[in-house]
Design a protein around this motif. Structure first.
Motif, PDB file in Angstrom:
ATOM      1  N   PRO A   1       0.843  -1.277   0.012  1.00 44.92           N
ATOM      2  CA  PRO A   1      -0.037  -0.076  -0.001  1.00 44.92           C
ATOM      3  C   PRO A   1       0.845   1.356  -0.202  1.00 44.92           C
ATOM      4  CG  PRO A   1      -0.124  -1.066   2.091  1.00 44.92           C
ATOM      5  CD  PRO A   1       0.791  -1.843   1.217  1.00 44.92           C
ATOM      6  N   GLN A   2       2.116   1.246   0.054  1.00 47.66           N
ATOM      7  CA  GLN A   2       2.978   2.331  -0.241  1.00 47.66           C
ATOM      8  C   GLN A   2       3.009   2.934  -1.666  1.00 47.66           C
ATOM      9  OE1 GLN A   2       3.987  -0.464   1.800  1.00 47.66           O
ATOM     10  NE2 GLN A   2       3.285   0.682   3.505  1.00 47.66           N
ATOM     11  N   MET A   3       1.907   3.317  -2.029  1.00 48.59           N
ATOM     12  CA  MET A   3       1.755   4.107  -3.225  1.00 48.59           C
ATOM     13  C   MET A   3       0.734   5.433  -3.170  1.00 48.59           C
ATOM     14  SD  MET A   3      -0.951   1.951  -5.701  1.00 48.59           S
ATOM     15  CE  MET A   3      -0.251   0.374  -5.616  1.00 48.59           C
ATOM     16  N   PRO A   4       0.965   6.174  -4.228  1.00 49.64           N
ATOM     17  CA  PRO A   4       0.248   7.363  -4.115  1.00 49.64           C
ATOM     18  C   PRO A   4      -1.181   7.161  -4.072  1.00 49.64           C
ATOM     19  CG  PRO A   4       1.968   7.555  -5.368  1.00 49.64           C
ATOM     20  CD  PRO A   4       1.814   6.098  -5.378  1.00 49.64           C
ATOM     21  N   SER A   5      -1.997   7.925  -3.462  1.00 49.64           N
ATOM     22  CA  SER A   5      -3.452   8.260  -3.435  1.00 49.64           C
ATOM     23  C   SER A   5      -3.866   8.050  -4.915  1.00 49.64           C
ATOM     24  CB  SER A   5      -4.109   9.011  -2.649  1.00 49.64           C
ATOM     25  OG  SER A   5      -5.367   9.457  -3.055  1.00 49.64           O
ATOM     26  N   ARG A   6      -4.961   6.884  -5.245  1.00 47.29           N
ATOM     27  CA  ARG A   6      -5.654   6.914  -6.708  1.00 47.29           C
ATOM     28  C   ARG A   6      -6.356   8.161  -6.780  1.00 47.29           C
ATOM     29  NH1 ARG A   6      -3.913   3.547  -3.291  1.00 47.29           N
ATOM     30  NH2 ARG A   6      -5.920   2.804  -2.608  1.00 47.29           N
ATOM     31  N   ASP A   7      -7.258   8.270  -5.824  1.00 47.50           N
ATOM     32  CA  ASP A   7      -8.293   9.455  -5.882  1.00 47.50           C
ATOM     33  C   ASP A   7      -7.539  10.946  -6.032  1.00 47.50           C
ATOM     34  OD1 ASP A   7     -11.225   9.168  -4.976  1.00 47.50           O
ATOM     35  OD2 ASP A   7     -10.643  11.033  -4.313  1.00 47.50           O
ATOM     36  N   LYS A   8      -6.518  10.844  -5.371  1.00 49.86           N
ATOM     37  CA  LYS A   8      -5.779  12.425  -5.244  1.00 49.86           C
ATOM     38  C   LYS A   8      -4.964  12.573  -6.703  1.00 49.86           C
ATOM     39  CE  LYS A   8      -5.485  13.107  -0.502  1.00 49.86           C
ATOM     40  NZ  LYS A   8      -4.525  12.725   0.623  1.00 49.86           N
TER      41      LYS A   8
END
Lengths: 216, 216
Positions: free
Chosen positions: A28-35
């Motif tokens: 889960p260390q990935m940028p927010s998909r939503d943002k």
């Protein structure tokens, strides 16, 4: 976890060896998909591709991605990820095709980004379904905070907010409710919500499609 | 699935990125661990090693194996698997050390093979604990069929049998109960068994140890 559980629930099995072989890349260390979609922040695509390539390296024959919003990058992932991917909206439409008899409006509970990117709208309308979603005010007051509550494990609080958002769609004439964000079934199931019999859980639809393809 | 859920429950997290990165190799097409130990049938070691090497290939820094009986091959896996492995019995003994105050007998619910191979006995006795297990008759009538019921998804039926086996150990003076087979907590939780407050769930102990090590 919720996807993995549903994968097993959807598998007819009498012993260990009957269950489908799975490799999971849960980083889960990935940028927010939503943002990334809503504000043009850093894209998660490089990490999504790295995950797919890891699965391909372990000889996975196809992939599923239990995150609706991530399907914004579906074409990129299909082109550069190294393996076929079952689209979550196709899995949901297959469930709709068996569950729904006759005409009707379908409610869609999802993130702002899933709506803005028309992840459900384009594919579902192409198959003849009409979707109705929550208003921006409902999403801000109910859906968005509930998603954050699930991410920190406060499932019952989340479920009560999701249920209110779902009721709004039912009052507006929805005959079925697509739970189009993987946090939503987790919350609604935690409170054993009365809306569940009308719900089409995208996570479960994807699990069912994955089991069918694996057993082919 | 049960381990993965407990891994998340044991993680203090407020958003996606706070959760620990995980890769899972869940390929149940391997010989029965129990039959390899009890009857000299085909060994699952080659597949266990292949799984560990796959995780190592994806740059996992350590491994956990949520199957108690598989720890029969712990030394082999440590030597040839390519990465450190937290031993499930060490994780359980760490929980015992914090939960148990003073002397007492510990009940052990487990498979025939876990008992025959002394997977718990050797490590737990080295740390000063005395274990009591179910009789062969109790295992044949209760524990073994319940494990098979979990493998085909009949969780409540399994839970009632596990609970009866647990009651036998409590009547024999056990102050705590080690749930020493990963099917056991799945069954007992499905019936919200009254023995759970006295139980030490090996799956949860292993999850807690993994989260602690990952966050180091």
């Amino acid at each position: 976890v919720d996807f993995f559980r549903k994968l097993i629930e959807e598998t007819p099995a009498a012993r260990d060896q009957d269950h489908v072989p799975v490799v999971i890349h849960s980083v889960p260390q990935m940028p927010s998909r939503d943002k990334a979609i809503m504000r043009g922040d850093e894209s998660p695509l490089p990490q999504l591709l790295a995950g797919l390539r890891s699965l391909e390296q372990l000889r996975a024959e196809f992939a599923v991605i239990p995150c609706n919003t991530a399907h914004y990058w579906y074409e990129d992932m299909l082109r550069d990820g190294g393996l076929p991917i079952i689209h979550i909206v196709d899995a949901v439409c297959d469930t709709l095709a068996t569950d729904l008899h006759g005409e009707g409006v379908i409610g869609l509970l999802s993130t702002d980004a899933t709506l803005a990117a028309r992840i459900y709208h384009d594919r579902a309308e192409a198959r003849g379904y009409t979707l109705v979603a929550n208003t921006p005010a409902e999403r801000q007051a109910l859906v968005n905070p509930a998603i954050d509550l699930v991410k920190c494990g406060r499932l019952e609080e989340a479920g009560r907010l999701f249920e209110r958002a779902a009721m709004q769609l039912l009052e507006r004439g929805a005959r079925k409710l697509i739970l189009g964000c993987t946090e939503i079934p987790v919350g609604l199931e935690a409170i054993r919500s009365t809306v569940m019999p009308q719900a089409i859980d995208a996570t479960r639809s994807l699990a069912r499609a994955a089991v069918a393809r694996s057993r082919e």
